[in-house]
Design a protein around this motif. Structure first.
Motif, short mmCIF file in Angstrom:
data_model
loop_
_atom_site.label_atom_id
_atom_site.label_comp_id
_atom_site.label_asym_id
_atom_site.label_seq_id
_atom_site.Cartn_x
_atom_site.Cartn_y
_atom_site.Cartn_z
N VAL A 50 0.84 -1.21 0.00
CA VAL A 50 0.00 0.00 0.00
C VAL A 50 0.87 1.25 0.00
O VAL A 50 0.58 2.23 -0.71
N GLY A 54 -0.15 2.78 -3.25
CA GLY A 54 -1.28 3.63 -2.90
C GLY A 54 -2.49 2.86 -2.42
O GLY A 54 -2.63 1.65 -2.66
N PRO A 55 -3.44 3.55 -1.76
CA PRO A 55 -4.63 2.89 -1.19
C PRO A 55 -5.59 2.36 -2.23
O PRO A 55 -6.50 1.59 -1.89
N GLN A 56 -5.40 2.73 -3.50
CA GLN A 56 -6.32 2.24 -4.53
C GLN A 56 -6.18 0.72 -4.77
O GLN A 56 -7.04 0.13 -5.44
N VAL A 57 -5.14 0.08 -4.20
CA VAL A 57 -5.00 -1.37 -4.37
C VAL A 57 -5.68 -2.12 -3.22
O VAL A 57 -5.56 -3.34 -3.14
N ARG A 59 -9.34 -3.06 -1.15
CA ARG A 59 -10.81 -3.07 -1.20
C ARG A 59 -11.36 -2.27 -0.02
O ARG A 59 -10.62 -1.99 0.93
N ASP A 65 -6.91 -5.74 -3.10
CA ASP A 65 -7.71 -5.84 -4.32
C ASP A 65 -6.77 -6.35 -5.42
O ASP A 65 -6.07 -5.57 -6.07
N ALA A 68 -7.05 -4.93 -9.01
CA ALA A 68 -6.58 -3.54 -9.08
C ALA A 68 -5.06 -3.50 -9.07
O ALA A 68 -4.44 -2.74 -9.84
N ARG A 71 -3.68 -4.57 -12.45
CA ARG A 71 -3.73 -3.53 -13.49
C ARG A 71 -2.57 -2.55 -13.36
O ARG A 71 -2.10 -1.99 -14.36
N VAL A 72 -2.08 -2.37 -12.13
CA VAL A 72 -0.98 -1.43 -11.91
C VAL A 72 0.36 -2.02 -12.34
O VAL A 72 1.17 -1.35 -12.98
#
Length: 399
Positions: A50, A54-57, A59, A65, A68, A71-72
């Motif tokens: 993280v 970043g926190p976008q990975v 859930r 996730d 997600a 995809r990165v």
């Protein structure tokens, strides 16, 4: 504790083999499960992921996730390397801890269910590698019917993995899974009964596997894969203690009939190093205990050719490990004799005919090793002449 590497392509049935081995008493470490565990909620590796991505990975519930994150990283080699730099150490640390726990609990057999064993070139790290082998079309059908995977996705996944030829080259055991589930269970049970359990017992007691007293000659093309694979395993066990490890003897010569015995030669700087406790312990752990009472070869001159001998504990393959000083007469002779026979088909066939004649002669067959010495003595000058004319050196002896 016997360490077994288990692998196979997607859809091969590897998980079914792992389940049956667990039922028979093995401790199974599932590499995929370990990879999931180290990035579970609350694990240090997840926090590091993280922090890096970043926190976008994550859930909403705080779990990773995976789509997600995929995809990165998978379109960005640098990002993928960064992820592996976080997760791989955590995976190996967790795996090592699970192995230690299994050993501490007295487990006899540990199976590492490792999908990427071949891709990561991990075969030398195990006592034995088992590959589940299933035809491509059978695997595709199973993935489509049982997992609902689109056919093209299944084939793409297979193309991204090691091919069957590479897996077979890494395998000590190939388990055919092109039949019924019950047939696979029977094959696994036989493997456990005839090889894994006896191998584990040999490791526990320091026993080695011996060839039958009745000598027979075979011709097995798989020896050309077995020898280098076993040599790599011994080299991995010894590390820098071995200058080099080579496949020698008759099974190292393509097309030569031989006893089903793999002979390996370990070259050491000084023979005294072969008696050091750490050298002996390394080979004991790898399944190659010392054979006491054998400390020399029959020389081709007046000086003794000193060595040490170890034997493999695998009941499925007899292995002799000859430890000799690099550049000593015996070390040079073993490599030169092998390479001469490799390069001279007529000499190879002459040697094979001589061996068959020895076995056909009841008065000599019972002393088969000694009966061959006169041929070796006569062939020594021929091999030396070939080496001079070919400008052969031990350093050029690898195939």
């Amino acid at each position: 504790m016997l360490h077994v590497g288990l692998t196979g392509g997607i859809g091969s049935g590897k998980s079914s083999v792992a389940r049956r081995l667990a039922e028979l008493g093995a401790v199974v470490v599932d590499a995929d499960q370990v990879a999931r565990d180290v990035v579970a909620k609350g694990e240090p590796a997840l926090a590091a992921v993280v922090e890096r991505f970043g926190p976008q990975v994550l859930r909403p519930d705080g779990d990773l996730d995976r789509p997600a994150l995929g995809r990165v990283v998978f379109a960005d080699p640098e990002a993928l390397r960064a992820l592996e730099g976080i997760t791989h150490p955590a995976v190996w640390e967790r795996t090592a801890r699970l192995r230690e726990e299994a050993a501490g609990a007295g487990a006899a057999v540990l199976v590492h269910d490792m999908p990427l064993l071949v891709e990561k070139q991990m075969s030398p790290e195990y006592h034995l590698v088992v590959v589940v082998d299933t035809p491509v079309e059978t695997r595709v059908r199973r993935l489509v019917e049982h997992r609902g995977m689109p056919e093209e996705d299944a084939r793409a996944r297979m193309r991204s993995q090691a091919d069957d030829e590479a897996r077979r080259a890494a395998a000590d055991v190939v388990l055919d899974n092109d039949g019924t589930p019950q047939e696979l269970v029977e094959r696994v049970d036989r493997l456990w009964r005839e090889r894994l359990a006896p191998f584990a017992e040999n490791l526990r007691t320091g026993a080695r596997s011996r060839r039958p007293d009745h000598v027979t000659l075979d011709l097995d093309p798989d020896w050309q894969l077995d020898g280098p694979r076993l040599a790599a395993r011994v080299k991995h066990a010894l590390g820098d203690r071995a200058v080099q490890v080579d496949h020698i003897g008759s099974t190292a010569v393509p097309g030569l009939e031989a006893k089903d015995v793999i002979d390996l030669q370990v070259g050491v700087r000084t023979l005294s190093e072969a008696d050091w406790p750490e050298f002996l312990a390394a080979l004991d752990r790898a399944g190659y205990p010392r054979v006491h009472g054998v400390d020399r070869d029959r020389p081709k001159g007046s000086e003794p050719w000193l060595k040490r001998l170890h034997g493999g504990s695998d009941p499925g393959q007899v292995v002799h490990v000859h430890v000799r000083e690099v550049d000593s007469p015996g070390w040079v002779w073993a490599l030169r004799f092998r390479d001469w026979l490799r390069s001279d088909p007529a000499a190879r066939d002459e040697y094979a005919a001589f061996k068959r004649a020895v076995l056909a002669d009841q008065t000599r067959r019972d002393s088969y090793p000694d009966a061959k010495e006169p041929w070796f003595d006569a062939a020594d000058n021929r091999a030396a002449t070939w080496a001079r004319e070919a400008r052969w050196t031990p350093g050029s002896s690898r195939p």
